[in-house]
Scaffold this active site. Structure first.
Site, mmCIF file in Angstrom:
data_model
loop_
_atom_site.group_PDB
_atom_site.id
_atom_site.type_symbol
_atom_site.label_atom_id
_atom_site.label_comp_id
_atom_site.label_asym_id
_atom_site.label_seq_id
_atom_site.Cartn_x
_atom_site.Cartn_y
_atom_site.Cartn_z
ATOM 1 C CE LYS A 1 3.601 -4.808 8.251
ATOM 2 N NZ LYS A 1 5.250 -4.918 8.319
ATOM 3 C CB SER B 1 8.958 -6.213 8.756
ATOM 4 O OG SER B 1 9.554 -5.595 9.424
ATOM 5 C CB SER C 1 7.292 -3.759 11.847
ATOM 6 O OG SER C 1 6.798 -4.129 9.568
#
Ligand code: GLN
Length: 494
Positions: free
Chosen positions: A84, A183, A159
């Site tokens: 990420k 997330s 996210s």
């Protein structure tokens, strides 16, 4: 089976046997990213040359081991993974999905990334995220929205939506995400893959760009529970560079998978089975509970009475911490700097005005307000007291039961744009993941079926540092079902 569809443990066996090389595997994945990612848009950046160089190094290591023997190679040696874009990666831009860090190239790796690389893992690139991990759909990314591999008109969750979509679309064998209020679990649930939020303090956050420091944790996203355990094993453990990382022994998470769940007590929190949960989601989760029962677990109804306060408490605490953490983006030290300014204050104002997107600005304003003199007691302090009550709910529940089981998210993946203009609707998609984060306990999302053709996630929550039990329950469930083997039909659409 095509190489890209392999799990980490399957690929590991083939690599060690010499039936597959890491270069072949990495090339297969890169080719797939090249072909499919223009539609899925999971990656903000792919680094093919660096990935292939790491793969060749891994192959050399494997060849030496096959020739000369010695210690078993690490489980992640030669395995292509995605990171990420909120975790610092040395020499690879790390944007956090924000314009303000568009050109930021970290001079160091986050500890979690360093630990993957120390095993010889191959870093494929950086995945899309809501700006500074604030969001539930990746629509708050300053760059583009990632699409759900199961239905390209829908969000992948967020996210860590880029990481979840990459794994679901077989464009990485596994990935790292970060979970502040859901997330990792929510996008894993919405994309039909496995995602674990470790206990607060289990994984070092050094090099994880801070959003809300009392909540942020790095967690693995994987195709199955065994892979999730392998990734957690690699990243867990104390790190002197993160004072919140706990100096406690790391259990053997792979050994923890075995043994079944006969006699285990599974709590079913009343407050998570309420109106507002999509019917198909509730049905899938209820069916999953019956599977657990069939495996010999005892279901116990429990109550987490302060559940309804988790959302308001989170949306005071997380923005308050964010407002402090994001003060560092001032156009002076790194990142965007708007130089055409009258004076230094004007420069800071313009840099932040241009560099941050609307959701980040909303959070900074909310947080600054909640912390300001006169309002601190009414908002921030009360939210903290509420957080204690939520933590006590979990303490009480874990005196009665070993784990809790509930939905990950009240609905399946929603259409892109549906909630983008309505922050409250967006915040509600994390209503079942926030309390676990506020309490600091651990939780996993495992695929448990489909509603309207879209994946549903089962959340299993465990007490602090009880990842072994959470993984064992998730693994037992997974072994009894085949949801995790279903794949989105991306190839057929080409
Ligand atoms: N969706 C939640 C938020 O917007 C949680 C995000 C996260 O866990 N990083 O804050």
């Amino acid at each position: 089976m095509s190489a890209h569809a392999l799990t980490i443990h399957e690929a590991g066996e083939l690599l060690r046997a010499g039936d597959l090389s890491s270069a072949e595997l990495t090339r297969a994945i890169l080719e797939r990213i090249h072909r499919l990612d223009p539609r899925v848009r999971a990656y903000l950046r792919v680094v093919p040359e660096a990935a292939l160089a790491q793969a060749e190094q891994a192959d050399a290591h494997l060849a030496r081991w096959r020739r000369e023997g010695g210690a078993l190679p690490p489980r992640l040696l030669g395995i292509p993974l995605a990171i990420k874009d909120i975790l610092c990666t040395r020499g690879i831009p790390t944007t956090c999905g924000s314009r303000i860090l568009e050109n930021f190239v970290p001079p160091y790796d986050a500890t979690a990334v360093e630990r993957l690389k120390a095993q010889g893992a191959v870093v494929l690139g950086k995945t899309n995220t809501d700006e500074f991990a604030m969001g539930s759909s990746t629509e708050n990314s300053a760059y583009f929205t990632t699409r759900n591999p199961w239905d390209l008109s829908r969000v992948p969750g967020g996210s860590s939506g880029g990481s979840a979509a990459a794994v679901a679309a077989d464009m990485a064998l596994g990935a790292l995400g970060s979970d502040t209020g859901g997330s990792v679990r929510q996008p894993a649930g919405l994309c039909g893959v496995v995602g674990l939020k470790p206990t607060y303090g289990r994984v070092s956050r050094w090099g994880l760009v801070a959003f809300a420091s009392s909540l942020d944790q790095i967690g693995p996203i994987a195709k199955d529970v065994r892979d999730c355990a392998i990734l957690l094993q690699a990243i867990a453990g104390h790190d002197p560079r993160d004072s919140t990382s706990v100096d406690a022994p790391v259990p053997d998470y792979l050994a923890a998978l075995e043994g079944g769940i006969r006699g285990l007590r599974v709590g079913v929190p009343r407050e998570y089975f309420v109106e507002g949960v999509q019917a198909g989601v509730a049905d899938a989760v209820r069916a999953a509970l019956r599977v657990l029962e069939g495996l010999g677990a005892t279901l116990v109804e429990v109550s987490l009475p302060h559940t309804e306060y988790a959302l308001p408490a989170y949306y005071l605490i997380a923005p308050a911490e964010a407002s402090a953490n994001l003060a560092r983006y001032d156009g002076v030290k790194y990142g965007l700097s708007v130089r055409e300014s009258a004076d230094v204050w004007d420069m800071i104002r313009r840099t932040r005005g241009q560099g941050f997107g609307p959701e980040v600005k909303r959070r900074i304003m909310l947080g600054t307000y909640a912390l300001s003199a006169g309002y601190y007691d009414a908002y921030y302090l009360r939210a903290q007291k509420t957080r204690t009550l939520i933590r006590q709910d979990f303490d009480r529940a874990f005196q009665q039961v070993d784990v809790l089981a509930c939905p990950v998210s009240p609905t399946v993946a929603f259409p892109i744009g549906e909630r983008a203009e309505d922050p409250l609707q967006m915040y509600l998609s994390d209503v079942f993941t926030l309390a676990c984060s506020l309490a600091g306990v651990c939780g996993i999302s495992v695929p448990c079926g489909f509603a309207d053709g879209l994946p549903v996630g089962l959340q299993i929550i465990g007490n602090v540092f009880d990842e072994p039990t959470v993984l064992r329950v998730a693994y037992a469930y997974e072994q009894a079902t085949d949801w995790h083997t279903r794949k989105p039909k991306l190839d057929e659409e080409v």
